[in-house]
Design a protein around this motif. Structure first.
Motif, PDB file in Angstrom:
ATOM      1  N   ASP A  77      27.245  43.725  64.809  1.00 43.52           N
ATOM      2  CA  ASP A  77      26.902  44.552  63.650  1.00 43.52           C
ATOM      3  C   ASP A  77      25.384  44.732  63.579  1.00 43.52           C
ATOM      4  OD1 ASP A  77      26.446  45.724  61.184  1.00 43.52           O
ATOM      5  OD2 ASP A  77      27.842  44.417  60.098  1.00 43.52           O
ATOM      6  N   ARG A  78      24.903  45.786  64.203  1.00 43.69           N
ATOM      7  CA  ARG A  78      23.454  46.035  64.265  1.00 43.69           C
ATOM      8  C   ARG A  78      22.864  46.303  62.881  1.00 43.69           C
ATOM      9  NH1 ARG A  78      21.897  46.352  69.634  1.00 43.69           N
ATOM     10  NH2 ARG A  78      23.639  46.628  71.071  1.00 43.69           N
ATOM     11  N   ASP A  79      23.646  46.900  61.985  1.00 41.09           N
ATOM     12  CA  ASP A  79      23.162  47.132  60.619  1.00 41.09           C
ATOM     13  C   ASP A  79      22.897  45.815  59.910  1.00 41.09           C
ATOM     14  OD1 ASP A  79      23.262  49.885  60.923  1.00 41.09           O
ATOM     15  OD2 ASP A  79      25.263  50.064  60.036  1.00 41.09           O
ATOM     16  N   LEU A  80      23.762  44.835  60.104  1.00 42.10           N
ATOM     17  CA  LEU A  80      23.568  43.515  59.499  1.00 42.10           C
ATOM     18  C   LEU A  80      22.317  42.847  60.071  1.00 42.10           C
ATOM     19  CD1 LEU A  80      24.446  41.201  57.664  1.00 42.10           C
ATOM     20  CD2 LEU A  80      25.913  40.397  59.540  1.00 42.10           C
ATOM     21  N   VAL A  82      19.644  44.396  61.251  1.00 48.05           N
ATOM     22  CA  VAL A  82      18.497  45.104  60.664  1.00 48.05           C
ATOM     23  C   VAL A  82      18.286  44.653  59.224  1.00 48.05           C
ATOM     24  CG1 VAL A  82      17.679  47.385  59.910  1.00 48.05           C
ATOM     25  CG2 VAL A  82      18.630  47.084  62.200  1.00 48.05           C
ATOM     26  N   GLN A  83      19.363  44.549  58.476  1.00 53.20           N
ATOM     27  CA  GLN A  83      19.287  44.122  57.073  1.00 53.20           C
ATOM     28  C   GLN A  83      18.729  42.694  56.981  1.00 53.20           C
ATOM     29  OE1 GLN A  83      23.099  44.258  55.112  1.00 53.20           O
ATOM     30  NE2 GLN A  83      22.379  43.108  53.349  1.00 53.20           N
ATOM     31  N   THR A  84      19.171  41.811  57.860  1.00 49.19           N
ATOM     32  CA  THR A  84      18.694  40.429  57.865  1.00 49.19           C
ATOM     33  C   THR A  84      17.219  40.377  58.220  1.00 49.19           C
ATOM     34  OG1 THR A  84      20.901  39.638  58.446  1.00 49.19           O
ATOM     35  CG2 THR A  84      19.059  38.130  58.850  1.00 49.19           C
ATOM     36  N   ARG A  85      16.818  41.191  59.186  1.00 49.91           N
ATOM     37  CA  ARG A  85      15.397  41.251  59.571  1.00 49.91           C
ATOM     38  C   ARG A  85      14.550  41.690  58.387  1.00 49.91           C
ATOM     39  NH1 ARG A  85      12.779  45.098  64.251  1.00 49.91           N
ATOM     40  NH2 ARG A  85      10.845  43.929  64.459  1.00 49.91           N
ATOM     41  N   LYS A  86      15.023  42.705  57.662  1.00 48.46           N
ATOM     42  CA  LYS A  86      14.296  43.200  56.486  1.00 48.46           C
ATOM     43  C   LYS A  86      14.197  42.119  55.421  1.00 48.46           C
ATOM     44  CE  LYS A  86      14.200  47.200  53.405  1.00 48.46           C
ATOM     45  NZ  LYS A  86      14.252  46.743  52.046  1.00 48.46           N
TER      46      LYS A  86
END
Length: 121
Positions: A77-80, A82-86
């Protein structure tokens, strides 16, 4: 991975943060298999139960998943990711801004301070 722990924070949380950092910085890629619990425990010098707890919590967060007989893997889940990185970035920025304000800087000064630092790096 360097395994140095802070005595003021539970080790399993620190292990979680190290693995999250590897995921969001792409040192661990989506669908990449993680080392076994025993391998991680040996490498980190901690009890396997500590690693198990960290990995179980990462599973609950969705950053890793288990395949019954083959081990644990990084989420696809690449969106997850990215969200975690943010989220992690915002936590670091909050700590930075709070620290700089404690040093007596005004919020308006921080972009210039940061820009000057980056130019010097």
């Amino acid at each position: 991975m360097s395994w140095t722990f802070d005595n003021n924070l539970p080790i399993y949380l620190q292990i979680m943060e190290k693995i999250k950092l590897q995921i969001v910085s792409h040192k661990l890629e989506p669908n990449q298999q993680l080392p076994t619990v025993r391998e991680l425990a040996s490498e980190a010098g901690v009890n396997p139960n500590t690693i198990q707890r960290a990995l179980s919590d990462l599973e609950r967060e969705g950053l890793v998943y288990s395949k019954r007989t083959t081990g644990r893997f990084v989420t696809e889940d690449r969106d997850l990711i990215v969200q975690t990185r943010k989220q992690l970035s915002e936590e670091k920025l909050k700590n930075f801004v709070t620290g700089m304000l404690q040093f007596g800087y005004q919020k308006e000064e921080l972009p210039n301070v940061l820009s000057e630092y980056i130019k010097g790096v």
